[in-house]
Design an enzyme around this catalytic site. Sequence first.
Site, PDB file in Angstrom:
ATOM      1  N   ILE A  97       0.826  -1.205   0.000  1.00 10.20           N
ATOM      2  CA  ILE A  97       0.000   0.000   0.000  1.00 10.20           C
ATOM      3  C   ILE A  97       0.860   1.255   0.000  1.00 10.20           C
ATOM      4  CG2 ILE A  97      -0.266   0.055   2.511  1.00 10.20           C
ATOM      5  CD1 ILE A  97      -2.706   1.292  -0.260  1.00 10.20           C
ATOM      6  N   GLY A 316      -5.281  -7.312   1.452  1.00 11.44           N
ATOM      7  CA  GLY A 316      -5.707  -6.302   2.414  1.00 11.44           C
ATOM      8  C   GLY A 316      -4.864  -5.053   2.261  1.00 11.44           C
ATOM      9  N   GLU A 317      -4.657  -4.328   3.367  1.00 11.77           N
ATOM     10  CA  GLU A 317      -3.845  -3.105   3.364  1.00 11.77           C
ATOM     11  C   GLU A 317      -4.446  -1.994   2.517  1.00 11.77           C
ATOM     12  OE1 GLU A 317       0.198  -3.648   2.138  1.00 11.77           O
ATOM     13  OE2 GLU A 317       0.509  -5.433   3.375  1.00 11.77           O
ATOM     14  N   ALA A 318      -5.690  -2.101   2.079  1.00 13.68           N
ATOM     15  CA  ALA A 318      -6.296  -1.142   1.146  1.00 13.68           C
ATOM     16  C   ALA A 318      -5.729  -1.274  -0.255  1.00 13.68           C
ATOM     17  CB  ALA A 318      -6.140   0.299   1.633  1.00 13.68           C
TER      18      ALA A 318
END
EC number: 2.4.2.21
Length: 351
Positions: A97, A316-318
């Site tokens: 990210i 995940g992690e945006a």
Amino acid sequence: MLPDWINSECPAPSGAHRESALARQAQLTKPLGALGRLEEVAVELAALQAAEKPAAERVPVVLFAGDHGIAAQGVSAYPPEVTVQMLHNFAGGGAAIAVLAHSLGCPLEVVDVGTLADGQMRGVVVDKPRRGTRDFSVEQALTPADVAFVSEAGLRAVARQADHAPDLVIFGEMGIGNTTSAAAIAAALLACAPADIVGSGTGLDAEGRARKAKVIEDALTRHGLTAATPVAEVLAAVGGLEIIAMAGAIVAAAQRSWPVLVDGFIVSVAALVATRLNPSCRPWLLFSHRSAERGHAVVLDALGARPLIDLDLRLGEASGAATALPILRLACALHNGMATFAEAAVSGREA
């Protein structure tokens, strides 16, 4: 258990700007509907931003991190210390990210709302009620005070983004064991069998997934969680600090009329929590992608969501939301920059 502000009504999107954007799309030099979802998302952003020209340029990314006591039950392929190690990686620019945010020109804030880290860390905002949740297979994950505190941490994180004057915001997460907490929350709220929600997370094999589902099933029974259990009680029983913070942040952003580009499975569970706590935030949610995590499709369906992309992401992690952001930017560029039939002296469709 939860602060009163979380129930305050969110503004409604602008119906007038939606109609104006639809009218403009009908006049652009293309067959109506030929740009598919690009047309739809531009119209939606115009309504959400109450703008003639929607934009997706100023987009802060806020990543919430927390640790999970349930990780002691072997529900992750990685040890708990990875969460804190990844905080250093986020702050140092080496995480996915961080690279995506830098490439897209998005400011990135990392917030420790409950990792096992002791003290301050360079490049990380620390705003946590405790270091990690308790193991919800044997006791409540959180106290009511923890739930209230961390929902306020989400509100505070949103307030810190105001200087960016966001066109929209992205929230992300990090926490070893957090797919287990997210799956437990979703299973309780949606009355689903854990086996239908649980996925590989950080890379579990079939045996690991079965063990994870059994841990969740036993915990739901231990805590007496059903679809009728109040949301705040579900969060105290099996919640994760970063998940609750994101739910608070989603409501707080919607209350400021900021659209939220929702990431994958865990952020979608936070969105599910947010909409259960405050249904008026739902129109402010745009869904970026369909994760490879098994339960994501179930949660998206419950939210009535249509994600923009499907690339088998499950980091995940945006990262999924950041990957979808250029699509929003292109949708806005097309909506704002294309000529109308009249401007281009092109004949329109015959009646």
